[in-house]
Scaffold this active site. Structure first.
Site, PDB file in Angstrom:
ATOM      1  N   CYS A   1      22.051  28.515  33.960  1.00 19.53           N
ATOM      2  CA  CYS A   1      22.749  27.663  34.929  1.00 19.53           C
ATOM      3  C   CYS A   1      23.249  28.455  36.133  1.00 19.53           C
ATOM      4  O   CYS A   1      23.931  27.908  36.993  1.00 19.53           O
ATOM      5  CB  CYS A   1      23.916  26.934  34.273  1.00 19.53           C
ATOM      6  SG  CYS A   1      25.202  28.032  33.616  1.00 19.53           S
TER       7      CYS A   1
ATOM      8  N   HIS B   1      30.971  33.518  49.355  1.00 27.71           N
ATOM      9  CA  HIS B   1      31.368  32.117  49.512  1.00 27.71           C
ATOM     10  C   HIS B   1      30.528  31.404  50.563  1.00 27.71           C
ATOM     11  O   HIS B   1      30.047  30.293  50.354  1.00 27.71           O
ATOM     12  CB  HIS B   1      32.843  32.051  49.918  1.00 27.71           C
ATOM     13  CG  HIS B   1      33.776  32.365  48.792  1.00 27.71           C
ATOM     14  ND1 HIS B   1      35.126  32.529  48.975  1.00 27.71           N
ATOM     15  CD2 HIS B   1      33.556  32.536  47.467  1.00 27.71           C
ATOM     16  CE1 HIS B   1      35.700  32.791  47.806  1.00 27.71           C
ATOM     17  NE2 HIS B   1      34.773  32.800  46.892  1.00 27.71           N
TER      18      HIS B   1
ATOM     19  N   ASP C   1      27.549  35.973  36.920  1.00 25.23           N
ATOM     20  CA  ASP C   1      28.481  36.934  36.332  1.00 25.23           C
ATOM     21  C   ASP C   1      27.768  37.944  35.444  1.00 25.23           C
ATOM     22  O   ASP C   1      28.170  39.105  35.369  1.00 25.23           O
ATOM     23  CB  ASP C   1      29.561  36.207  35.528  1.00 25.23           C
ATOM     24  CG  ASP C   1      30.743  35.791  36.395  1.00 25.23           C
ATOM     25  OD1 ASP C   1      30.889  36.351  37.491  1.00 25.23           O
ATOM     26  OD2 ASP C   1      31.511  34.907  35.975  1.00 25.23           O
TER      27      ASP C   1
ATOM     28  N   GLU D   1      27.652  35.202  29.740  1.00 25.56           N
ATOM     29  CA  GLU D   1      27.804  35.786  31.076  1.00 25.56           C
ATOM     30  C   GLU D   1      28.453  37.162  31.036  1.00 25.56           C
ATOM     31  O   GLU D   1      28.742  37.752  32.070  1.00 25.56           O
ATOM     32  CB  GLU D   1      28.639  34.842  31.955  1.00 25.56           C
ATOM     33  CG  GLU D   1      29.931  34.385  31.324  1.00 25.56           C
ATOM     34  CD  GLU D   1      30.596  33.246  32.094  1.00 25.56           C
ATOM     35  OE1 GLU D   1      30.303  33.082  33.286  1.00 25.56           O
ATOM     36  OE2 GLU D   1      31.416  32.534  31.492  1.00 25.56           O
TER      37      GLU D   1
END
Length: 595
Positions: free
Chosen positions: A526, A213, A479, A455
């Site tokens: 992306c 994060h 992912d 993903e």
């Protein structure tokens, strides 16, 4: 390199203080030069003592007051988020607020006070230690990530209990505050807010990975950083001169005058190069051989559109719609609220295409409304699985997106698809939403394109069923890497294994791009790989012609595209895709940078 993770190397210098080098994980490009500001964990100052029976309820109240104070603090941080703050910050603050309300944090320590007579700080730490021990025994990416968040929340409560000083020095207190590099065991995204618009020019943490994060926020703020720098907070002292080489993940403490001058010159060169990048904003993204490339922006909220346009994005390749749902307590946004957000985005992009990903919650993005507790949330009821299990919520969002398509070009992107029936059910739901709008005489674009996030390895290995049913594909590399390598991308203990250049990962990406081209449908990337300039030429050589990234990364990627010749890159990339040895792949990818 993994073998150098946390290694210390002494450097002979004329500096009055010993100079040394630490190695960590590079997460953002650039160089920061400044003085160390250490954040000591509050747990180090915790006293342990027993409380008399007659004072137990007063001690319970003291902990409850501290919890309430932190709740108020987080709410204040949320309310006072600057307009230009990365949207991820709000989501992470929301996650911490949820953790703070969990009975394991808000109630269990109170029971420890009452039953064991521990003081409040000791009781809280005891509960956190017990939780941490439980998480360490479970091989689950989501739970390990939550462990770090829980520790960060507990740290905030402890600071209130022991009356710690503010994280930042007061104005004028530190003559070197104008060039402050924060050093800590870990820094929560919420704490990073306290450094915005002040003197925070970089940070170093003992723990963390390429996609933790805090790292995501650092990239959004475009701040040089190094994470996973083992023992940095123990070895670096307050006010030490520091250099962060963000490209290499290297930290130099107390550098010699010669080294300092060398890095200042490099820093000046990078600053001049960054200024030159601004001249590329209106330059079309075309390779040296004349191949046009589409550069899109990843956004979270409508207010991110100006930054995307300023960076030269020709559209939005990923609107993370889940951020409209987070930070709202128990209130889910209505159809009209969602519609207004999507419409505002479409209008703000002034005719450019906007790709809206449907609700992608679960794993590290829970909704308060969900009472489902999965044993392994990263592999459980999340993203499209959650939406199909909550059809009314899904239909509401689909209608809002379709209504916005009447105001400009909109595409719908479905996350985490793996099965043919999931694709078919999603398309059926979209048709149902269209029928509802027609019945209500509400305008929408009947030709809205629908695409899938690739993903999950299963999706990349079963592409024919995707390309037959859908209009475009978008590869979510974050992912995809995590699931392919079974690596928690935010666990610093295995962060060195999170490798976008693993041959299996490259094969899955190449297969997806090739399958899309053969089917005549567009393929984008992306995930974080799209914004990594070290990988731009490799992706071009694979055939990628559509990149979507954070706006801050767009101009650097454009510069790489302008200097690329596909006639050279394509054959070299084909060779790389045949390599199976990591060192050979890394060396070959580095060689692409000079071609």
């Amino acid at each position: 390199m993994p073998s150098e993770h946390g290694r210390i190397r002494t450097i002979q210098t004329g500096s009055p203080m010993a100079s040394f080098t630490l190695h960590g994980i590079p997460v953002t490009r650039g160089i920061a030069i400044g003085r160390a500001h250490l954040l000591a964990p509050a747990a180090l100052d915790v006293k342990h003592y027993l409380v008399a029976e007659e004072h137990l309820e007063a001690e319970v109240q003291r902990l409850q007051n501290a919890l309430a104070s932190v709740h108020k603090e987080l709410q204040t941080l949320w309310n006072e988020l600057p307009k230009d703050a990365p949207t991820e910050l709000g989501a992470f603050i929301d996650v911490h607020a949820l953790i703070l309300s969990d009975p394991l944090i808000s109630e269990a320590p109170l029971d420890i006070i009452r039953t064991r007579h521990y003081n409040a700080e000791w009781a809280l730490l005891t509960q956190i230690d017990e939780l941490s021990a439980q998480f360490d025994e479970i091989e689950d990416a989501y739970l390990r990530e939550r462990k770090a968040d829980i520790e960060q929340v507990a740290e905030r409560v402890l600071k209130v209990l022991i009356g710690s000083e503010p994280l930042l020095p007061r104005a004028g207190q530190d003559e070197f505050s104008a060039q402050m590099i924060v050093v800590a065991h870990d820094i929560s995204p919420a704490d990073m807010l306290q450094f915005r618009d002040r003197s925070f020019i970089g940070f170093i943490t003992d723990v963390g990975g390429q996609n933790s994060h805090t790292t995501i926020v650092a990239r959004s703020l475009d701040i040089p950083a190094a994470v996973g720098v083992s023992q940095a907070s123990a070895l670096i002292e307050q006010d030490d001169w520091l250099i962060i080489d963000g490209d290499a993940g290297v930290v130099i403490a107390n550098p010699s005058p010669l080294v300092l001058d060398q890095y200042r010159e490099r820093q000046a060169v990078l600053l001049r190069a960054r200024k030159k990048l601004n001249k590329l904003k209106k330059t079309p993204a075309v390779t040296k051989c004349g191949m046009p490339v589409t550069l899109l922006a990843n956004i979270e909220l409508p207010d991110d559109c100006p930054a995307a346009l300023e960076a030269g994005a020709v559209g939005v390749g990923l609107f993370r719609s889940e951020f409209l749902f987070m930070g709202r307590g128990h209130k889910i946004p209505s159809e009209d609220e969602q519609f207004e957000a999507y419409r505002k985005t479409v209008l703000s992009m002034k005719g450019r295409c906007v790709t809206i990903r449907t609700l992608d919650i679960g794993s590290d993005k829970p909704l308060v409304q969900s009472e489902h507790t999965a044993l392994n949330p990263a592999l459980g009821l999340r993203a499209i699985r959650y939406c199909l299990a909550e059809p009314q919520l899904f239909l509401t969002q689909l209608r809002a997106i379709l209504r916005a398509s009447a105001f400009g070009k909109v595409r719908i992107l479905i996350p985490m698809l793996a099965h043919a029936f999931e694709i078919d059910q999603s398309l059926a739901m979209i048709e149902q939403a269209k029928a509802q709008l027609r019945e209500a005489n509400v305008k929408y674009d009947p030709g809205v394109e629908v695409g899938a996030m690739i993903e999950i390895p299963a999706a990349a290995l079963a592409l024919p069923m995707f390309v037959r049913r859908l209009n475009f594909l978008s590869i979510g590399t974050n992912d995809l890497i995590q699931y392919t390598l079974a690596i928690d991308r935010v666990d610093y203990e295995v962060a060195h294994l999170y490798n976008p250049l693993h041959p299996a990962v490259l094969q899955l990406i190449a297969m997806t791009i090739t399958a899309g081209h053969k089917a005549g449908i567009g393929v984008a990337v992306c995930g974080e790989m799209a914004g990594d300039v070290k990988l731009t030429r490799l992706l071009l050589g694979m055939g990628l012609r559509e990149f979507s990234m954070h706006p801050a990364q767009l101009l650097s990627v454009k510069q790489e595209i302008l200097g690329s010749d596909l006639g050279v890159l394509v054959p070299q990339t084909r060779k790389i895709l045949r390599f199976m040895e990591p060192n050979a792949i890394s060396a070959a990818v580095q060689q692409l940078q000079v071609m």
